[in-house]
Design a protein around this motif. Sequence first.
Motif, PDB file in Angstrom:
ATOM      1  N   GLN A  74       0.824  -1.117   0.038  1.00  0.00           N
ATOM      2  CA  GLN A  74      -0.104   0.093  -0.128  1.00  0.00           C
ATOM      3  C   GLN A  74       0.781   1.246  -0.272  1.00  0.00           C
ATOM      4  O   GLN A  74       0.628   2.434  -0.691  1.00  0.00           O
ATOM      5  CB  GLN A  74      -1.020  -0.225   1.358  1.00  0.00           C
ATOM      6  N   THR A  96      -5.101   7.961  -9.462  1.00  0.00           N
ATOM      7  CA  THR A  96      -3.979   8.535 -10.210  1.00  0.00           C
ATOM      8  C   THR A  96      -4.464   8.712 -11.727  1.00  0.00           C
ATOM      9  O   THR A  96      -3.222   8.969 -12.252  1.00  0.00           O
ATOM     10  CB  THR A  96      -2.839   7.713  -9.912  1.00  0.00           C
ATOM     11  N   ASN A 132       3.180   5.691  -5.772  1.00  0.00           N
ATOM     12  CA  ASN A 132       3.038   5.185  -7.276  1.00  0.00           C
ATOM     13  C   ASN A 132       4.187   4.614  -7.694  1.00  0.00           C
ATOM     14  O   ASN A 132       4.766   4.528  -8.986  1.00  0.00           O
ATOM     15  CB  ASN A 132       2.983   6.583  -8.206  1.00  0.00           C
ATOM     16  N   LEU A 181       2.417   1.821  -3.479  1.00  0.00           N
ATOM     17  CA  LEU A 181       1.458   1.962  -4.399  1.00  0.00           C
ATOM     18  C   LEU A 181       0.654   3.676  -4.183  1.00  0.00           C
ATOM     19  O   LEU A 181       0.537   4.478  -5.174  1.00  0.00           O
ATOM     20  CB  LEU A 181      -0.024   1.307  -4.230  1.00  0.00           C
ATOM     21  N   SER A 182       0.916   4.170  -2.904  1.00  0.00           N
ATOM     22  CA  SER A 182       0.499   5.671  -2.543  1.00  0.00           C
ATOM     23  C   SER A 182       1.616   6.408  -2.909  1.00  0.00           C
ATOM     24  O   SER A 182       1.195   7.539  -3.386  1.00  0.00           O
ATOM     25  CB  SER A 182       0.422   5.813  -0.950  1.00  0.00           C
ATOM     26  N   THR A 208      -6.114   3.064  -5.937  1.00  0.00           N
ATOM     27  CA  THR A 208      -4.858   3.899  -6.163  1.00  0.00           C
ATOM     28  C   THR A 208      -4.767   4.216  -7.938  1.00  0.00           C
ATOM     29  O   THR A 208      -4.504   5.224  -8.342  1.00  0.00           O
ATOM     30  CB  THR A 208      -3.456   3.167  -6.091  1.00  0.00           C
ATOM     31  N   TYR A 209      -5.317   3.141  -8.650  1.00  0.00           N
ATOM     32  CA  TYR A 209      -5.230   3.547 -10.207  1.00  0.00           C
ATOM     33  C   TYR A 209      -6.294   4.645 -10.397  1.00  0.00           C
ATOM     34  O   TYR A 209      -6.196   5.506 -11.260  1.00  0.00           O
ATOM     35  CB  TYR A 209      -5.442   2.077 -10.935  1.00  0.00           C
ATOM     36  N   SER A 246      -6.965  -1.653  -2.613  1.00  0.00           N
ATOM     37  CA  SER A 246      -5.821  -0.568  -2.499  1.00  0.00           C
ATOM     38  C   SER A 246      -5.337  -0.424  -4.039  1.00  0.00           C
ATOM     39  O   SER A 246      -5.237   0.986  -4.560  1.00  0.00           O
ATOM     40  CB  SER A 246      -4.600  -0.885  -1.718  1.00  0.00           C
TER      41      SER A 246
END
Length: 275
Positions: free
Chosen positions: A110, A273, A116, A113-114, A269-270, A265
């Motif tokens: 996570q 962003t 990117n 991912l946050s 996230t995708y 998540s």
Amino acid sequence: MANAPKPSTAKKEKSGGSSIFAGLAIVICIAIAWGLYLFVMGNPANFEGGDPANHPLPGNYFGMVYKGGIIVPFLMGMFLMVIVFSIERFFVISKAAGNGNVDAFVKKVQQFLSSNNVESAISECDKQKGSVAAVIKSGLLKYKEVEMDSSMDTEQKCLAIQKDIEEATSLEMPMLEQNLTVIATLVSIGTLAGLLGTVVGMIKAFGALATSGAPDQAALANGISEALINTATGIGTSTLAIISYNFFTSKIDSLTYSIDEAGFSIVQTYAATHK
């Protein structure tokens, strides 16, 4: 998505191997139980006069169990099955969890991912290994794949990622539940077999009371002994099976929750962003 048939084939191979293991384990456990019943508990040294037809020596529990009757070795075999399948499930589920703590692994994914950093998240999956990491890695690879696809909008890409994670989960997670059905079945069979032994023992006991003249005290004692031994063994088998089944199902639920959390998540996230 084109390589989906390969995991499916692997799943069938694992399922077949698991079925063979289950069949062999059941046969071997029953054989071992009969061996213990005949040659250890039925050892003449456990009985008065060195004859298994006589009463057990005072305080000799092996002889007392042997007098429990023919249902006892089947109950012993079931008890061994619970132990064997519990050990097997422990190793399989531990392997599925991977090398490290699952919760810590999900948090790391996570965090990457946050920021990117999808590549680092994929590398973390390679380090973790196991079924949970394999499902999350599949979603991350799909994440990268849809980024390069200009034919879909953001909503379609999010759905594609979610579908890929669901398919990967459907291929990985059922393996964890294999053989748990055996343990669940033993919960009921152990109790029923113990009850059957109890009924048979009580039939013998009341049969002794029904004889003409003075009751046959030896037959009465043997009947009651058989009833109580079968009851105790059946209850013990079912109790261990219930504890084992609940323990492993809670472990599987925890792994499934971790996958759902990480999958959510990835999708969120995708979406955040790529507005």
